[in-house]
Design an enzyme around this catalytic site. Sequence first.
Site, short mmCIF file in Angstrom:
data_model
loop_
_atom_site.label_atom_id
_atom_site.label_comp_id
_atom_site.label_asym_id
_atom_site.label_seq_id
_atom_site.Cartn_x
_atom_site.Cartn_y
_atom_site.Cartn_z
N HIS A 64 0.87 -1.18 0.00
CA HIS A 64 0.00 0.00 0.00
C HIS A 64 0.90 1.23 0.00
O HIS A 64 1.73 1.40 0.90
CB HIS A 64 -0.92 0.00 1.22
CG HIS A 64 -1.87 -1.15 1.24
ND1 HIS A 64 -2.07 -1.93 2.36
CD2 HIS A 64 -2.66 -1.67 0.27
CE1 HIS A 64 -2.95 -2.88 2.08
NE2 HIS A 64 -3.32 -2.74 0.82
N GLU A 67 1.71 3.72 3.10
CA GLU A 67 2.17 3.17 4.38
C GLU A 67 3.68 3.37 4.45
O GLU A 67 4.46 2.49 4.09
CB GLU A 67 1.72 1.72 4.50
CG GLU A 67 0.19 1.60 4.52
CD GLU A 67 -0.33 0.18 4.58
OE1 GLU A 67 0.49 -0.76 4.68
OE2 GLU A 67 -1.56 0.01 4.51
N GLU A 225 1.98 -5.35 10.91
CA GLU A 225 1.50 -3.97 11.04
C GLU A 225 2.34 -3.26 12.09
O GLU A 225 2.41 -3.69 13.24
CB GLU A 225 0.02 -3.95 11.45
CG GLU A 225 -0.91 -4.65 10.46
CD GLU A 225 -1.17 -3.82 9.21
OE1 GLU A 225 -0.83 -2.61 9.23
OE2 GLU A 225 -1.70 -4.38 8.24
#
Length: 345
Positions: A64, A67, A225
Amino acid sequence: MFHELKQSKDFLALTLAHPQYLSESFEFDLGEHTHVEVWDTGVIVFSPKQAKHSKDIVLSCAVHGNETAPIELCNALITQILSEELTLAQRVMFLIGNPAAIHNGTRFIDENLNRLFNGAHSRDEGLCNPERIRAHKLEQYVDRFYASQSGERQRIHYDLHTAIRGSKHEKFAIYPYRPGRKYSREQIMFLESCGVNTILFHHEPTTTFSYFSSENYRADAFTIELGKVFPMGQNDMTRFIAMKEMLTLLMTGKDLQLPEFDLKRLNLYQVCRSVNKHFDDFEFNFTNDVENFTAFPKGYTLAKEGGKAVKIEHEFESIVFPNAKVPVGQRTVLMLKTADDSNLD
């Protein structure tokens, strides 16, 4: 391009200068110790020339494009390797997933890249947009990287992300569904040493990048994450010191000094279901600032769509990655329940 990279040692700058493709691949040596190959924009491979290596490590970021913390982290490691501050003892491939989206400052251009792996890029409309074409190429690069080595080797893939939403656990990892294979205590404690002490065990096949590597190459793969999305240059990189230090130890073949497995140091969750969107009127029954891992009691109306309520089914279920704006047919949220260590090896 070779001279540009040799001089600047800034692989991200080279990638963003050529967001679609490189006109040609190139390779060179770092002293007598490391062979470097650039296969495409955002694709660089480092191979030790002398060391007897046993691991093939993929570090991916920018699946993405907005990010940014993982992008800055990976680029810093690449620069250290190109500057010969780090001498690798293991093969490493860095992948900057979606350069065009970074260049655009957006999550993606046309379609969510992390829903297009494991062959999903060629289904339905086929290779019709930049993300589908890129997913297909990234799969080919991972295959080429892993397939070039034979014998007993450990394959690793850490796909690094940051989340749109705030979280009760700042850093967490998704362990892809791996039927017939137990989850690795050693890998979980490696992540804990990286500052990632919350693990989600997925319950079904997906089309994510980490699932692709886990399923097809039996890699120890995770979607990781690392906190919240911030604009490029505005990340507090001190929050990723532990991650950078552990990745450095892993790549350079140093002793990882992992602690013994300790359930008290971890938060383990099992994904119990995905809630998919069936109607355009899907909406959650909570505000946009509700954090990941917020728990709701059994019977609570989580969402509504098509005149029906979506209710919590277990005693408590926690949410992660809620997004009501996805297209019909896609996942709106993952539902979690607490897990134990019974399926760990």
